[in-house]
Design an enzyme around this catalytic site. Structure first.
Site, PDB file in Angstrom:
ATOM      1  N   CYS A  45      43.679  30.414  48.999  1.00 49.75           N
ATOM      2  CA  CYS A  45      44.581  29.296  49.264  1.00 49.75           C
ATOM      3  C   CYS A  45      43.931  28.011  48.774  1.00 49.75           C
ATOM      4  O   CYS A  45      42.740  27.795  49.012  1.00 49.75           O
ATOM      5  CB  CYS A  45      44.843  29.217  50.768  1.00 49.75           C
ATOM      6  SG  CYS A  45      45.944  27.872  51.231  1.00 49.75           S
ATOM      7  N   LEU A  46      44.720  27.166  48.124  1.00 45.03           N
ATOM      8  CA  LEU A  46      44.192  25.900  47.615  1.00 45.03           C
ATOM      9  C   LEU A  46      43.709  25.005  48.762  1.00 45.03           C
ATOM     10  O   LEU A  46      42.887  24.127  48.552  1.00 45.03           O
ATOM     11  CB  LEU A  46      45.257  25.168  46.798  1.00 45.03           C
ATOM     12  CG  LEU A  46      45.730  25.894  45.522  1.00 45.03           C
ATOM     13  CD1 LEU A  46      46.900  25.159  44.893  1.00 45.03           C
ATOM     14  CD2 LEU A  46      44.592  26.060  44.533  1.00 45.03           C
ATOM     15  N   GLY A  84      51.522  29.087  44.101  1.00 47.43           N
ATOM     16  CA  GLY A  84      52.461  28.629  45.112  1.00 47.43           C
ATOM     17  C   GLY A  84      51.874  27.424  45.822  1.00 47.43           C
ATOM     18  O   GLY A  84      50.655  27.267  45.889  1.00 47.43           O
ATOM     19  N   GLN A  86      50.655  21.127  52.296  1.00 45.48           N
ATOM     20  CA  GLN A  86      49.411  21.096  51.514  1.00 45.48           C
ATOM     21  C   GLN A  86      49.256  19.793  50.735  1.00 45.48           C
ATOM     22  O   GLN A  86      48.156  19.452  50.309  1.00 45.48           O
ATOM     23  CB  GLN A  86      49.357  22.278  50.541  1.00 45.48           C
ATOM     24  CG  GLN A  86      49.291  23.625  51.247  1.00 45.48           C
ATOM     25  CD  GLN A  86      49.163  24.762  50.254  1.00 45.48           C
ATOM     26  OE1 GLN A  86      50.162  25.284  49.777  1.00 45.48           O
ATOM     27  NE2 GLN A  86      47.937  25.127  49.922  1.00 45.48           N
ATOM     28  N   HIS A  93      52.669  28.446  55.722  1.00 41.87           N
ATOM     29  CA  HIS A  93      52.260  27.039  55.691  1.00 41.87           C
ATOM     30  C   HIS A  93      53.291  26.151  56.389  1.00 41.87           C
ATOM     31  O   HIS A  93      52.941  25.139  56.992  1.00 41.87           O
ATOM     32  CB  HIS A  93      52.112  26.554  54.248  1.00 41.87           C
ATOM     33  CG  HIS A  93      50.803  26.890  53.612  1.00 41.87           C
ATOM     34  ND1 HIS A  93      49.598  26.431  54.084  1.00 41.87           N
ATOM     35  CD2 HIS A  93      50.502  27.629  52.510  1.00 41.87           C
ATOM     36  CE1 HIS A  93      48.609  26.870  53.301  1.00 41.87           C
ATOM     37  NE2 HIS A  93      49.134  27.601  52.336  1.00 41.87           N
ATOM     38  N   HIS A 123      52.763  34.050  52.504  1.00 41.80           N
ATOM     39  CA  HIS A 123      51.665  33.086  52.576  1.00 41.80           C
ATOM     40  C   HIS A 123      52.218  31.651  52.569  1.00 41.80           C
ATOM     41  O   HIS A 123      51.840  30.822  53.401  1.00 41.80           O
ATOM     42  CB  HIS A 123      50.719  33.320  51.387  1.00 41.80           C
ATOM     43  CG  HIS A 123      49.589  32.349  51.299  1.00 41.80           C
ATOM     44  ND1 HIS A 123      48.281  32.728  51.454  1.00 41.80           N
ATOM     45  CD2 HIS A 123      49.562  31.009  51.076  1.00 41.80           C
ATOM     46  CE1 HIS A 123      47.507  31.654  51.330  1.00 41.80           C
ATOM     47  NE2 HIS A 123      48.261  30.606  51.100  1.00 41.80           N
ATOM     48  N   GLU A 124      53.131  31.375  51.627  1.00 49.57           N
ATOM     49  CA  GLU A 124      53.669  30.006  51.514  1.00 49.57           C
ATOM     50  C   GLU A 124      54.538  29.645  52.719  1.00 49.57           C
ATOM     51  O   GLU A 124      54.476  28.529  53.222  1.00 49.57           O
ATOM     52  CB  GLU A 124      54.456  29.833  50.215  1.00 49.57           C
ATOM     53  CG  GLU A 124      53.625  29.984  48.933  1.00 49.57           C
ATOM     54  CD  GLU A 124      52.354  29.162  48.927  1.00 49.57           C
ATOM     55  OE1 GLU A 124      52.323  28.073  49.525  1.00 49.57           O
ATOM     56  OE2 GLU A 124      51.367  29.633  48.325  1.00 49.57           O
TER      57      GLU A 124
HETATM   58 NI    NI Z   1      48.050  28.563  50.861  1.00 50.34          NI
END
Ligand code: NI
Length: 167
Positions: free
Chosen positions: A92-93, A46, A51, A138, A134-135
């Site tokens: 998380c990236l 995701g 991000q 953001h 989670h997404e």
């Molecule tokens: Ni994330």
């Protein structure tokens, strides 16, 4: 195909408020494609627009484990109902080298628009519900880090400061 830069904690764009998407045009389509390319290249399951440095309510997801790309985009998503709770591991990236257990709702109902602007609704549970929460976090400038205990959070912050000093 473009792979975008993934911004990492503590960069400010990850904390900014996101704007609602108003025009469902080619520019949005291009952003979503680039976000998908970036997600697959990472690889991740995701990715949210902040991000990649864009303060917009856009998320791409692919939780399938197929080799072929089956991602979908959620524009202006919102959780309208939730139920139960669960603990699951998250990473998380934008928060490198941290995996931790986070408490989330077990089931969520989300409304969103597709790439053409049509309204959609979906119900998710278990792992998929975790990824959605989670997404969507953001889009509110929230990182999974914020759900951890103050001790775990400060340990991670120290680690990041050390990396920054070493650079
Ligand atoms: Ni994330």
């Amino acid at each position: 195909m473009s792979i975008l830069k993934i911004y990492q904690y503590p960069e400010a764009v990850l904390r900014e408020e996101t704007r609602k998407v108003e025009s469902f045009d080619d520019e949005l389509g291009k952003l979503v494609e680039d976000m998908a390319d970036t997600m697959y290249a990472a690889p991740g399951i995701g990715l949210a627009a902040p991000q990649v440095g864009r303060s917009l309510k856009v998320v791409v997801l692919d939780t399938s484990r197929d080799a072929d790309r089956k991602y979908f985009a959620m524009i202006n998503p919102e959780i309208i109902a939730h139920e139960g709770s669960q603990f699951d591991e998250e990473g998380c990236l934008s928060v490198p080298e941290l995996i931790a257990q986070v408490k989330r709702h077990r089931r969520v109902t989300v409304t969103f628009q597709d790439l053409a602007g049509a309204p959609r609704e979906l119900c998710a549970q278990d792992r998929f519900a975790v990824v959605l929460q989670h997404e969507l976090d953001h889009l509110d400038g929230v990182l999974f880090l914020d759900h951890l205990s103050p001790l775990k959070r400060s340990l991670y912050k120290k680690k990041v400061r050390k990396w920054q000093e070493e650079e």
